[in-house]
Design a protein around this motif. Structure first.
Motif, short mmCIF file in Angstrom:
data_model
loop_
_atom_site.label_atom_id
_atom_site.label_comp_id
_atom_site.label_asym_id
_atom_site.label_seq_id
_atom_site.Cartn_x
_atom_site.Cartn_y
_atom_site.Cartn_z
N VAL A 61 -38.58 25.76 8.80
CA VAL A 61 -38.75 24.61 7.90
C VAL A 61 -37.51 23.72 7.86
CG1 VAL A 61 -40.47 25.76 6.48
CG2 VAL A 61 -38.05 26.01 5.91
N GLY A 62 -36.62 23.89 8.81
CA GLY A 62 -35.49 22.98 8.92
C GLY A 62 -34.36 23.20 7.94
N LEU A 63 -34.27 24.40 7.34
CA LEU A 63 -33.17 24.70 6.43
C LEU A 63 -32.02 25.37 7.18
CD1 LEU A 63 -35.04 26.06 3.27
CD2 LEU A 63 -34.06 23.78 3.61
N GLU A 64 -30.82 25.27 6.62
CA GLU A 64 -29.63 25.87 7.21
C GLU A 64 -29.77 27.40 7.25
OE1 GLU A 64 -26.45 26.87 8.98
OE2 GLU A 64 -26.86 24.74 8.70
N SER A 65 -29.53 27.98 8.42
CA SER A 65 -29.65 29.44 8.56
C SER A 65 -28.40 30.08 9.16
CB SER A 65 -30.85 29.79 9.45
OG SER A 65 -30.66 29.31 10.77
N ARG A 66 -27.39 29.26 9.50
CA ARG A 66 -26.21 29.79 10.17
C ARG A 66 -25.46 30.79 9.28
NH1 ARG A 66 -24.73 26.58 14.56
NH2 ARG A 66 -22.53 27.12 14.33
N GLN A 67 -25.37 30.50 7.99
CA GLN A 67 -24.67 31.40 7.09
C GLN A 67 -25.40 32.74 6.99
OE1 GLN A 67 -23.73 29.59 3.35
NE2 GLN A 67 -22.62 31.36 2.58
N PHE A 68 -26.72 32.72 7.07
CA PHE A 68 -27.50 33.94 7.02
C PHE A 68 -27.32 34.74 8.31
CE2 PHE A 68 -29.22 31.39 3.73
CZ PHE A 68 -29.78 32.25 2.79
N SER A 69 -27.27 34.06 9.45
CA SER A 69 -27.02 34.74 10.72
C SER A 69 -25.63 35.37 10.73
CB SER A 69 -27.15 33.76 11.89
OG SER A 69 -28.47 33.27 11.99
N LEU A 70 -24.65 34.66 10.18
CA LEU A 70 -23.30 35.20 10.11
C LEU A 70 -23.26 36.45 9.24
CD1 LEU A 70 -20.29 34.85 10.80
CD2 LEU A 70 -20.08 33.42 8.75
N ALA A 71 -23.95 36.42 8.10
CA ALA A 71 -24.00 37.59 7.22
C ALA A 71 -24.68 38.76 7.90
CB ALA A 71 -24.74 37.23 5.92
N LEU A 72 -25.71 38.48 8.70
CA LEU A 72 -26.42 39.54 9.42
C LEU A 72 -25.49 40.23 10.42
CD1 LEU A 72 -29.10 40.99 10.19
CD2 LEU A 72 -29.47 39.15 11.86
N HIS A 73 -24.75 39.48 11.20
CA HIS A 73 -23.85 40.08 12.19
C HIS A 73 -22.65 40.74 11.52
CE1 HIS A 73 -25.82 38.75 15.89
NE2 HIS A 73 -26.08 37.61 15.28
N ASN A 74 -22.17 40.14 10.43
CA ASN A 74 -21.02 40.73 9.74
C ASN A 74 -21.38 42.05 9.07
OD1 ASN A 74 -18.79 39.12 10.25
ND2 ASN A 74 -19.30 37.65 8.65
N ARG A 75 -22.65 42.29 8.81
CA ARG A 75 -23.06 43.55 8.24
C ARG A 75 -22.63 44.71 9.14
NH1 ARG A 75 -27.05 44.04 4.51
NH2 ARG A 75 -26.17 42.06 3.82
N PHE A 76 -22.53 44.44 10.45
CA PHE A 76 -22.09 45.45 11.41
C PHE A 76 -20.66 45.19 11.88
CE2 PHE A 76 -26.69 45.08 11.75
CZ PHE A 76 -27.09 46.40 11.62
N ALA A 77 -20.35 43.92 12.18
CA ALA A 77 -19.07 43.61 12.80
C ALA A 77 -17.89 43.92 11.89
CB ALA A 77 -19.04 42.13 13.20
N TYR A 78 -18.01 43.61 10.60
CA TYR A 78 -16.87 43.79 9.70
C TYR A 78 -16.48 45.26 9.53
CZ TYR A 78 -13.88 43.60 5.61
OH TYR A 78 -12.83 43.75 4.74
N PRO A 79 -17.41 46.16 9.16
CA PRO A 79 -16.98 47.56 9.02
C PRO A 79 -16.59 48.20 10.35
CG PRO A 79 -19.35 47.36 8.68
CD PRO A 79 -18.80 45.97 8.73
N LEU A 80 -17.27 47.83 11.44
CA LEU A 80 -16.94 48.42 12.74
C LEU A 80 -15.59 47.95 13.26
CD1 LEU A 80 -20.40 48.35 14.56
CD2 LEU A 80 -19.28 50.28 13.41
N ALA A 81 -15.07 46.84 12.72
CA ALA A 81 -13.74 46.39 13.13
C ALA A 81 -12.67 47.40 12.76
CB ALA A 81 -13.43 45.04 12.48
N GLY A 82 -12.97 48.28 11.80
CA GLY A 82 -12.02 49.30 11.41
C GLY A 82 -11.69 50.27 12.54
N PHE A 83 -12.62 50.45 13.47
CA PHE A 83 -12.38 51.41 14.56
C PHE A 83 -11.31 50.91 15.53
CE2 PHE A 83 -13.13 53.41 18.64
CZ PHE A 83 -13.21 54.76 18.29
N PRO A 84 -11.47 49.75 16.17
CA PRO A 84 -10.39 49.30 17.08
C PRO A 84 -9.09 49.03 16.32
CG PRO A 84 -12.00 47.56 16.76
CD PRO A 84 -12.59 48.80 16.17
N ALA A 85 -9.18 48.62 15.04
CA ALA A 85 -7.97 48.38 14.27
C ALA A 85 -7.18 49.67 14.09
CB ALA A 85 -8.32 47.78 12.91
#
Length: 366
Positions: A262-286
């Protein structure tokens, strides 16, 4: 690898991780309370503050977890090195893997746990924090930005202005504009009510239909009730209010799809979806990067240096995430790249450091 040594290193890491996390969490909550204490008043405020910070502690667990894992990795290895135990491992021909593997196992399990914790606990606690802050302490912040109902939608040639109602119960006081490929208004429907019939067909009540021709002529007719194929189903209008970080994964995926339709902004939702995994998993290489830094030859300072290095890495990664989020919102970077770029950089840095120091534990003194 010797099992006793493996358990010993793992136990040392877990002790540091628990202690550092408890300290960081306590400092965060105390500082937050001191900073906001003037906002807490009213009847029963003590109990409400206790509920608020109980939920904030759950949210902060997910936010501070990767940093605590990173700090604990550097501190535990530095502690072993300071006590001469790394030198003892070297004399027994144990290589860097004697430290990397136990820490990697503990951090890996913790990172997976943080992903599950975020999905099942932190999301709900974050909503609860916002409810208590707005309803009991009247602090709204940017609440309206995420919770105001959406009224304008576009699907194909149709633009919808839905002033009230829902997809399930029908909409009240609606306008539907039909535009041509060159964005010229071809038809406008104004109706008191709009209800889904089946598929993409809708029943409109109290209709005023205006048609416009290319030469500027227009016609108007009023209908008590009429059905139209508007090219969109009721499911498409299931737009949920709220912050994307406070939505579980199935809801996030659904909202990304329907918002794009319906033409609404979805980029912030996509970012939240990927960060659900990317942010906690960043603890491993760190954490692996912290181990590599703690093992580098000629290192002095041990614990103090380990904490400083960990904080510098955390601040750098936090800065990258803030910049990446801004670039996503300004449509200069894709959500996938923004979410995973900090993690990827940590992986590259950790691998390069490991390759550089491979075999040095057995050749140089600690």
């Amino acid at each position: 690898m010797n099992r006793t040594l493996f358990r010993y290193v793992a136990r040392t890491y877990v002790q540091f991780a628990v202690g550092i996390f408890a300290a960081v969490l306590t400092i965060f909550l105390v500082v937050d309370f001191v900073d906001r204490a003037r906002n807490y008043s009213g009847e029963g405020w003590v109990w409400n503050v206790m509920l608020l910070y109980a939920n904030k502690a759950l949210v902060a667990t997910q936010q501070l977890g990767p940093a605590a894992l990173l700090l604990a990795a550097g501190a535990s290895v530095s502690s072993l090195r300071k006590r001469g135990e790394v030198t003892a491992m070297q004399s027994l021909t144990f290589g860097p893997s004697a430290l990397y593997l136990p820490v990697a196992l503990c951090v890996g399990l913790a990172c997976v746990g943080l992903v599950a914790f975020d999905e099942w606990v932190s999301v709900r606690a974050s909503r609860r924090v916002e409810e208590i802050t707005t309803q009991r302490f009247n602090r709204w912040g940017d609440w309206g930005l995420y919770h105001s109902p959406k009224q304008w939608f576009r699907r194909g040639e149709h633009i919808f202005y839905l002033r009230g109602g829902s997809a399930q119960d029908g909409f009240d006081t609606v306008s539907v504009l039909t535009v041509t490929p060159d964005f010229r208004l071809a038809r406008r429907l104004d109706a008191n009510e709009m209800h889904s019939v089946e598929g993409t067909r809708w029943r409109l009540s109290g209709v005023v239909e205006r048609s416009f021709t290319k030469d500027g002529q227009s016609s108007v007719r009023e209908l008590e009730e009429a059905e139209y194929d508007l090219g969109v189903s009721a499911e498409t209008f299931r737009i949920r209010p709220g912050r994307p970080e406070q939505m579980r994964l199935p809801v996030l995926r659904e909202q990304i799809v329907v918002r794009e339709e319906v033409g609404l902004e979805s980029r912030q939702f996509s970012l939240a979806l990927h960060n659900r995994f990317a942010y906690p998993l960043a603890g491993f290489p760190a954490a692996m990067l912290a181990v590599g830094l703690a093992l580098r030859p000629g290192r002095k300072g041990h614990l103090t240096v380990a904490i400083v290095e960990g904080l510098l890495i955390s601040v750098t990664m936090w800065g990258l995430m803030v910049v990446s989020r801004t670039l996503v919102l300004t449509e200069r970077l894709t959500p996938v790249v923004a979410a995973w770029m900090p993690t990827a950089l940590l992986v590259v840095a950790a691998v390069l450091l490991w390759l550089r120091g491979e075999g040095r534990l057995g050749r140089r003194g600690a």
